[in-house]
Design a protein around this motif. Structure first.
Motif, PDB file in Angstrom:
ATOM      1  N   ASP A   1      -5.418  -6.302  41.044  1.00 12.80           N
ATOM      2  CA  ASP A   1      -6.683  -6.939  40.681  1.00 12.80           C
ATOM      3  C   ASP A   1      -7.352  -7.666  41.835  1.00 12.80           C
ATOM      4  N   ASP A   2      -6.575  -8.426  42.603  1.00  8.46           N
ATOM      5  CA  ASP A   2      -7.203  -9.334  43.556  1.00  8.46           C
ATOM      6  C   ASP A   2      -6.748  -9.154  44.999  1.00  8.46           C
ATOM      7  N   GLY A   3      -5.871  -8.181  45.263  1.00  5.62           N
ATOM      8  CA  GLY A   3      -5.431  -7.973  46.634  1.00  5.62           C
ATOM      9  C   GLY A   3      -4.503  -9.050  47.152  1.00  5.62           C
ATOM     10  N   ASN A   4      -3.859  -9.796  46.236  1.00  9.63           N
ATOM     11  CA  ASN A   4      -2.865 -10.792  46.646  1.00  9.63           C
ATOM     12  C   ASN A   4      -1.472 -10.240  46.357  1.00  9.63           C
ATOM     13  N   VAL A   5      -0.708  -9.975  47.399  1.00 11.77           N
ATOM     14  CA  VAL A   5       0.605  -9.351  47.277  1.00 11.77           C
ATOM     15  C   VAL A   5       1.667 -10.440  47.243  1.00 11.77           C
ATOM     16  N   VAL A   6       2.369 -10.550  46.114  1.00 10.56           N
ATOM     17  CA  VAL A   6       3.421 -11.558  45.967  1.00 10.56           C
ATOM     18  C   VAL A   6       4.765 -10.913  46.324  1.00 10.56           C
ATOM     19  N   ILE A   7       5.414 -11.457  47.337  1.00 14.26           N
ATOM     20  CA  ILE A   7       6.700 -10.933  47.809  1.00 14.26           C
ATOM     21  C   ILE A   7       7.807 -11.871  47.330  1.00 14.26           C
ATOM     22  N   VAL A   8       8.715 -11.342  46.504  1.00 11.68           N
ATOM     23  CA  VAL A   8       9.770 -12.154  45.893  1.00 11.68           C
ATOM     24  C   VAL A   8      11.093 -11.888  46.603  1.00 11.68           C
ATOM     25  N   ASN A   9      11.802 -12.987  46.937  1.00  6.99           N
ATOM     26  CA  ASN A   9      13.175 -12.893  47.433  1.00  6.99           C
ATOM     27  C   ASN A   9      14.127 -13.420  46.371  1.00  6.99           C
ATOM     28  N   ASN A  10      15.229 -12.690  46.163  1.00  4.25           N
ATOM     29  CA  ASN A  10      16.260 -13.119  45.232  1.00  4.25           C
ATOM     30  C   ASN A  10      17.445 -13.700  45.993  1.00  4.25           C
ATOM     31  N   LYS A  11      18.159 -14.612  45.352  1.00  3.08           N
ATOM     32  CA  LYS A  11      19.347 -15.195  45.956  1.00  3.08           C
ATOM     33  C   LYS A  11      20.393 -14.115  46.193  1.00  3.08           C
ATOM     34  N   GLY A  12      21.122 -14.239  47.283  1.00  2.69           N
ATOM     35  CA  GLY A  12      22.158 -13.282  47.606  1.00  2.69           C
ATOM     36  C   GLY A  12      21.981 -12.788  49.020  1.00  2.69           C
TER      37      GLY A  12
ATOM     38  N   TYR B   1     -25.293  -1.148  58.200  1.00  2.00           N
ATOM     39  CA  TYR B   1     -24.364  -2.250  57.898  1.00  2.00           C
ATOM     40  C   TYR B   1     -22.923  -1.801  58.122  1.00  2.00           C
ATOM     41  N   ASP B   2     -22.169  -2.651  58.837  1.00  3.67           N
ATOM     42  CA  ASP B   2     -20.749  -2.389  59.039  1.00  3.67           C
ATOM     43  C   ASP B   2     -19.948  -3.454  58.303  1.00  3.67           C
ATOM     44  N   TRP B   3     -18.886  -3.008  57.604  1.00  2.58           N
ATOM     45  CA  TRP B   3     -18.094  -3.893  56.752  1.00  2.58           C
ATOM     46  C   TRP B   3     -16.644  -3.943  57.229  1.00  2.58           C
ATOM     47  N   THR B   4     -15.990  -5.065  56.967  1.00  2.42           N
ATOM     48  CA  THR B   4     -14.556  -5.181  57.216  1.00  2.42           C
ATOM     49  C   THR B   4     -13.962  -6.095  56.146  1.00  2.42           C
ATOM     50  N   PHE B   5     -12.649  -5.957  55.860  1.00  3.52           N
ATOM     51  CA  PHE B   5     -12.077  -6.509  54.629  1.00  3.52           C
ATOM     52  C   PHE B   5     -10.829  -7.342  54.882  1.00  3.52           C
ATOM     53  N   THR B   6     -10.215  -7.780  53.779  1.00  7.39           N
ATOM     54  CA  THR B   6      -9.084  -8.699  53.847  1.00  7.39           C
ATOM     55  C   THR B   6      -8.136  -8.453  52.682  1.00  7.39           C
ATOM     56  N   PHE B   7      -6.859  -8.798  52.856  1.00  2.09           N
ATOM     57  CA  PHE B   7      -5.961  -8.959  51.712  1.00  2.09           C
ATOM     58  C   PHE B   7      -4.976 -10.083  52.029  1.00  2.09           C
ATOM     59  N   SER B   8      -4.359 -10.619  50.995  1.00  2.80           N
ATOM     60  CA  SER B   8      -3.506 -11.794  51.154  1.00  2.80           C
ATOM     61  C   SER B   8      -2.092 -11.513  50.670  1.00  2.80           C
ATOM     62  N   GLY B   9      -1.164 -12.376  51.074  1.00  2.00           N
ATOM     63  CA  GLY B   9       0.228 -12.284  50.656  1.00  2.00           C
ATOM     64  C   GLY B   9       0.783 -13.657  50.346  1.00  2.00           C
ATOM     65  N   GLU B  10       1.875 -13.671  49.597  1.00  2.48           N
ATOM     66  CA  GLU B  10       2.498 -14.935  49.199  1.00  2.48           C
ATOM     67  C   GLU B  10       3.994 -14.732  49.077  1.00  2.48           C
ATOM     68  N   LYS B  11       4.783 -15.598  49.699  1.00  2.00           N
ATOM     69  CA  LYS B  11       6.242 -15.502  49.671  1.00  2.00           C
ATOM     70  C   LYS B  11       6.808 -16.537  48.700  1.00  2.00           C
ATOM     71  N   VAL B  12       7.566 -16.049  47.686  1.00  2.00           N
ATOM     72  CA  VAL B  12       8.156 -16.931  46.680  1.00  2.00           C
ATOM     73  C   VAL B  12       9.596 -16.513  46.405  1.00  2.00           C
ATOM     74  N   ASP B  13      10.335 -17.427  45.747  1.00  2.00           N
ATOM     75  CA  ASP B  13      11.673 -17.068  45.280  1.00  2.00           C
ATOM     76  C   ASP B  13      11.591 -16.485  43.876  1.00  2.00           C
ATOM     77  N   GLU B  14      12.761 -16.211  43.259  1.00  2.00           N
ATOM     78  CA  GLU B  14      12.768 -15.545  41.961  1.00  2.00           C
ATOM     79  C   GLU B  14      12.151 -16.390  40.846  1.00  2.00           C
ATOM     80  N   SER B  15      11.997 -17.692  41.089  1.00  2.00           N
ATOM     81  CA  SER B  15      11.374 -18.583  40.104  1.00  2.00           C
ATOM     82  C   SER B  15       9.896 -18.815  40.386  1.00  2.00           C
ATOM     83  N   GLY B  16       9.375 -18.164  41.418  1.00  2.00           N
ATOM     84  CA  GLY B  16       7.963 -18.319  41.756  1.00  2.00           C
ATOM     85  C   GLY B  16       7.663 -19.501  42.642  1.00  2.00           C
ATOM     86  N   ASN B  17       8.678 -20.150  43.181  1.00  2.00           N
ATOM     87  CA  ASN B  17       8.474 -21.303  44.052  1.00  2.00           C
ATOM     88  C   ASN B  17       8.206 -20.847  45.486  1.00  2.00           C
ATOM     89  N   PRO B  18       7.374 -21.571  46.234  1.00  2.00           N
ATOM     90  CA  PRO B  18       7.112 -21.206  47.633  1.00  2.00           C
ATOM     91  C   PRO B  18       8.400 -21.135  48.438  1.00  2.00           C
TER      92      PRO B  18
END
Length: 378
Positions: free
Chosen positions: A329-340, A194-211
């Motif tokens: 925990d889940d391989g979801n990387v949240v990337i936060v941008n701050n104003k400035g 058996y050969d396996w391959t994987f995944t991870f996810s990302g999410e871009k939000v502002d400092e308030s958690g908005n998309p």
């Protein structure tokens, strides 16, 4: 049958001695389980045993192999006869050894193998190679494939989303009156790896958690931006994994694909993104190359995937992620941008401007101080 478990990050060395292998699904090297990135070469071998052929004038011996849709057969790279005593002998290219790659519509046999290696008469092949066969001697057949764009992807513990590959042997069962073993054959049990391959996810939000849209990203491996292929979901699926409409999906490009990209931009309707078809042996770096207007650029993030398997390797026992050396925990990387806005980089025109203004102000202050002292003395 064994697959190369590439945690050593190097291709196997193929010699004329018997390879060392394991059955525990956790050891690097030859094993029952492997994991790869889409586009990687996947290495295999089969070990078959020489039977007692004393009652046969001729002996049929065919090694058959079939790949699942996520694997593309490349080539047989070597065939080695390894006796219990003495040196091994290479048989690839010898008279009487043929290799045939079957097409999907080939109905010449009831089996739909991807390819087969046919020792048309094993006794004759060994005789011509100068080999005095003995029951129990081994034949090792080495070949490889590429993990392709159809590879099934695993995204959770207890997943069975893998890319199996199985082999079996067709061999002479009974010698007829003429001593030929061509007419009556048996098939061995099928052995599967058996050969396996994987995944991870990302999410871009502002400092308030908005998309947040308008952020440009690259995915790096070994410090180099990867060539990625954007993939649209089909019937809500991406390579066996449930897909969402508000998410961008990317896989590693295969050799020769010309529609690849090294950067992508989040949008107002898709601030999330998923990379699939990834390996567990690599450290991937998610780098924001340009921030949205009026936002500071986020720091790069390192992601590493970990896994373990249940013997014999067809079920994933655990799937873990490490993000910047911390468990995730889940391989979801949240990337936060701050104003400035980011400060100018060293050596840029912005820095030069600061130096000029600062120097002018310092010089002006010095002149004013000297003038003040002179007036006081007068």
């Amino acid at each position: 049958k064994k697959i190369w478990h590439n945690d050593t990050a190097a291709a196997p060395t193929i010699g004329t001695t018997a390879p060392t292998y394991s059955d525990d699904c956790s050891t690097a090297g030859w094993n029952d389980v492997g994991d790869n990135q889409i586009g990687d070469t996947v290495y295999y071998f089969t070990e078959t045993t020489v039977p007692d052929m004393s009652d046969f004038d001729t002996y049929k011996y065919i090694i058959r192999d079939t790949f699942s849709a996520g694997l593309t057969f490349k080539a047989v790279t070597n065939i080695v006869y390894v006796p219990a005593e003495g040196a091994g002998v290479e048989l690839l290219g010898k008279d009487g050894v043929t290799i045939d790659v079957k097409s999907e519509d080939d109905a010449s046999t009831t089996e739909k193998e991807t390819f087969y290696v046919d020792f048309i008469d094993l006794k004759e092949v060994l005789k011509d190679a100068g080999i005095t066969w003995k029951k129990g001697d081994k034949i090792y057949t080495y070949y490889n494939a590429v993990l392709n764009e159809k590879a099934q992807v695993s995204a959770s513990t207890n997943s069975t989303q893998n890319n199996p590959n199985e082999a079996w042997l067709t061999y002479s069962k009974d010698a007829n009156q003429s001593g030929s073993g061509d007419n009556v054959t048996n098939d061995s049990e099928h052995d599967i790896v058996y050969d396996w391959t994987f995944t991870f996810s990302g999410e871009k939000v502002d400092e308030s958690g908005n998309p947040l849209d308008g952020a440009t990203f690259s995915l790096l491996s070994g410090g180099v931006a990867m060539n990625l292929i954007a993939v649209a979901p089909t019937a809500g699926q991406i390579n066996g994994v449930t897909a969402a409409a508000d998410t961008l999906y990317f896989r590693p490009a295969l050799a020769g694909e010309t529609n690849s990209v090294t950067t992508f931009v989040t949008t107002a309707t898709a601030n999330k993104f998923v990379f699939f078809g990834l390996d567990d042996t690599k450290t991937y770096t998610l780098e924001e190359t340009d921030a949205p207007t009026n936002y500071t650029k986020a720091d790069p993030v390192d992601v590493k995937i970990g896994d373990a398997y249940k013997v014999p390797g067809k079920v994933l026992n655990s799937l873990t992620y490490t993000v910047d050396e911390e468990a995730d925990d889940d391989g979801n990387v949240v990337i936060v941008n701050n104003k400035g806005t980011s400060l100018p980089s060293t050596g840029g025109i912005g820095t030069t401007l600061f130096y000029v203004i600062g120097g002018t102000m310092a010089a002006g202050a010095g002149v004013a101080l000297i003038a003040k002292k002179r007036m006081k003395n007068e």
